[in-house]
Design an enzyme around this catalytic site. Structure first.
Site, PDB file in Angstrom:
ATOM      1  N   ASP A   5      -1.782  -5.754   8.726  1.00  0.00           N
ATOM      2  CA  ASP A   5      -1.446  -5.930   7.319  1.00  0.00           C
ATOM      3  C   ASP A   5      -1.558  -4.610   6.548  1.00  0.00           C
ATOM      4  O   ASP A   5      -2.534  -3.866   6.696  1.00  0.00           O
ATOM      5  CB  ASP A   5      -2.391  -6.973   6.714  1.00  0.00           C
ATOM      6  CG  ASP A   5      -2.186  -7.161   5.227  1.00  0.00           C
ATOM      7  OD1 ASP A   5      -1.116  -7.641   4.849  1.00  0.00           O
ATOM      8  OD2 ASP A   5      -3.099  -6.790   4.452  1.00  0.00           O
ATOM      9  N   GLU A  21       2.947  -3.876   8.852  1.00  0.00           N
ATOM     10  CA  GLU A  21       3.450  -3.962   7.489  1.00  0.00           C
ATOM     11  C   GLU A  21       3.128  -2.619   6.851  1.00  0.00           C
ATOM     12  O   GLU A  21       1.955  -2.239   6.771  1.00  0.00           O
ATOM     13  CB  GLU A  21       2.788  -5.079   6.689  1.00  0.00           C
ATOM     14  CG  GLU A  21       3.354  -5.153   5.273  1.00  0.00           C
ATOM     15  CD  GLU A  21       2.470  -5.916   4.303  1.00  0.00           C
ATOM     16  OE1 GLU A  21       2.964  -6.240   3.205  1.00  0.00           O
ATOM     17  OE2 GLU A  21       1.302  -6.167   4.618  1.00  0.00           O
TER      18      GLU A  21
END
Length: 611
Positions: A267, A303
């Protein structure tokens, strides 16, 4: 078959029946082990070692024992490397012996990344029970849909009973509200028996705001030299950073080896600050590649708002050197603007030429490859990505961020015309890059996906107030009265509204959407996947035509044929170029030469197509 990842910290069951406890507490003078036994706590001193380590090997503990650490005779804290927290993040940790689970997927080696059709799930919202066991019961549904990779939003233990998962504070412990470690292992095993990959979303850029006790005995985990949206950054480059880096690298290896996940999605890595060499992202990927069975296919996905193509390169054989792919926000944002006409917030960067940007994403990866971003006040964003293969980019129309970060959590089908969603879905699911679906997208779910949490009273108040302030600059929420319409993240009703209603999938509209997605994914499996290996990297191109039209061409390596997309992504008819070849998909199904009706899509294998 047994699987256990050996870690330099935490509780480990030894072969002689004893348990070894190790804690890195460089700011503590004294650490004691607190064991829960029948009749009360037993407190045992731990020996201090070099570099801030404390250790104890005890024959009084066993698998299932609950324990904590007492710091300097005062605070009792859970193990930061706890394998399970049966009573939440503020309770005692539990000793887990991973050797007690006998795996039955020993022949599973994974699937090629190019076959990935990813389905993102929040365990708590996917089914009414909101458990790993309930998700397990739905795996056959995913296989029938055409999914090949189940992606779980973060499972690391978080405060309270409901959370997106990005506020985790004990990254080695699956959240107890979803089930026990054995439930997670059974899910992974069951998925593999159905030829499903399982990916896990992990958070290596911060700890959540409640239940993180590291500041008290290991403040070296943090540094004020860099700031993130969550406060001081994690210390990946300063003094004592070695064990901080190891904590997260070992975590990646732990999930991949002990739980047999097929890959990880990291993330928001743009919030990982590391000015040392090698960068944490490089070291972590190298350790994963070296630390997993070479016969397994293990996939790493980023990400990364910075669009740093450097992490996505391939070796001469076409294998990822570090990371397989990145979530491609550029693709989503351009498609969203085309579908909805929204241009507020970060959509402003795509307002003037969304069709061209979508074409660039389809053919080259990123739309922003080293150009200024007006939304970011002119900051240059991105790196050249044209030479990367399509498999390096995960594209999507919806995901947890793009739905849940809206004030009211609306899904795309609540914001755009059905014909627009249908056309863009046909582009997404049949393009060479791996597509991602967000749970319920395939039947046009009407339930929102809202931001929700379950913090203690004072933090809950701050989160609720902050959520409403966040949207003050948006026209729809400019006044206090309008902002009061934003659901309270801490209310149980907000979470309950986000749980999928499976009956919708069997409604007439739900069945139509579901059948549409099944047909597209069957076409993908039959037509697209065999072609991906033939595509020539760096040779794709695109052009717009007739105001609303988009043509994208992916040449094959032999130079004779190409995969071709012709699309009219707008509400008025268009005339497209004449392309000869084999047409294998058209929306609508009736084709009239170069006439392209509104929101129409055609896929074909063309001969001698040039842009």
């Amino acid at each position: 078959m047994q699987r256990r990842h050996e870690m330099p910290f935490g509780a480990a069951c030894l072969d002689d029946g004893r348990v070894r406890f190790r804690l890195w507490a460089p700011a503590a003078r004294r650490v004691e082990l607190c064991l829960a036994e029948e009749g009360g706590r037993v407190v045992l001193p731990m020996a201090a070692g070099p570099e801030g380590w404390f250790e104890l090997v005890s024959d009084r503990a066993r698998a299932g024992s609950c324990y904590g650490y007492r710091i300097d005779g005062a605070d009792e804290v859970p193990d930061p490397a706890s394998r399970f927290q049966p009573r939440g993040v503020h309770g005692l940790s539990q000793v887990v012996d991973p050797r007690t689970w006998s795996w039955r997927d020993g022949n599973w080696r994974g699937r090629p990344w190019e076959e990935a059709v990813i389905y993102e799930v929040h365990v708590g919202c996917f089914t009414p029970p909101g458990t790993l066991a309930a998700l397990n019961a739905r795996l056959d549904y995913l296989v029938e849909l055409g999914v090949t990779a189940l992606e779980l939003m973060p499972l690391a233990a978080f405060p309270g009973r409901r959370n997106w998962g990005y506020d985790g504070v004990l990254p080695y412990a699956p959240a107890d509200c979803y089930g026990a470690p054995e439930d997670l292992k059974l899910l992974v095993e069951s998925a593999h028996q159905r030829q499903l990959m399982v990916l896990l979303d992990v958070v290596y850029n911060h700890f959540g705001p409640e239940g993180n006790y590291l500041h008290g005995y290991a403040p070296h985990f943090f540094t004020a030299r860099h700031q993130t949206p969550w406060g001081d950054a994690l210390n990946f480059a300063g003094t004592a950073s070695f064990w901080v880096r190891r904590f997260f690298i070992e975590n990646a290896l732990y999930w991949l080896n002990e739980y047999h996940f097929d890959g990880l999605r990291l993330d928001a890595v743009h919030a990982i600050h590391d000015d040392s060499k090698p960068h944490l992202l490089v070291e972590l990927a190298q350790e994963v590649r070296a630390g997993c069975d070479p016969e397994r296919r293990v996939h790493l996905v980023l990400e990364n708002d910075a669009n740093q193509a450097r992490y996505l390169g391939r070796d001469p054989a076409g294998r990822p050197r570090l990371y397989n792919a990145q979530w491609n926000d550029d693709w989503h944002h351009a498609a969203h603007v085309l579908a909805t006409g929204e241009t507020e917030g970060y959509y402003a960067d795509y307002a003037s030429s969304p069709r061209a940007q979508l074409g660039r994403c389809l053919s080259e990866g990123f739309a922003f490859q080293g150009v200024p971003s007006p939304f970011r006040r002119g900051q240059v964003r991105g790196e050249p990505s044209r030479e990367l293969p399509p498999a390096a980019f995960v594209n999507f129309l919806q995901n947890h961020d793009q739905v849940g970060n809206r004030a009211l959590g609306e899904r795309l089908n609540r914001l755009a015309a059905p014909e627009a969603v249908r056309a863009l879905s046909a582009v997404l699911l049949l393009a060479p890059s791996p597509p991602l679906l967000f749970m319920g997208q395939e039947w046009g779910a009407t339930t929102p996906f809202l931001f929700f949490a379950d913090f203690g009273p004072e933090l809950a108040r701050l989160v609720s107030e902050g959520r409403r302030r966040e949207f003050a600059d948006f026209a729809a929420f400019a006044t206090p009265e309008q902002r009061r319409l934003i659901p309270d993240p801490e209310a149980l009703e907000t979470f309950a509204a986000s749980v999928l209603v499976w009956d919708e999938s069997q409604s007439p509209a739900g069945r139509q959407w579901l059948d549409f997605h099944r047909r597209l994914l069957a076409l993908r499996r039959r037509e697209i996947i065999p072609l991906v290996a033939r595509l020539a990297n760096g040779a794709a191109g695109w052009r717009t035509f007739a105001d609303r039209g988009l043509q994208v061409v992916w040449p094959f390596g032999d130079g004779k044929e190409s995969l071709v997309l012709l699309a009219n992504l707008g509400p008025s008819p268009a005339v497209g170029p004449r392309v000869g070849g084999r047409l294998w998909f058209a929306l609508p199904a009736v084709v009239q030469d170069e006439q392209l009706p509104p929101w129409s899509v055609r896929w074909l294998v063309g001969e001698d197509v040039r842009l």
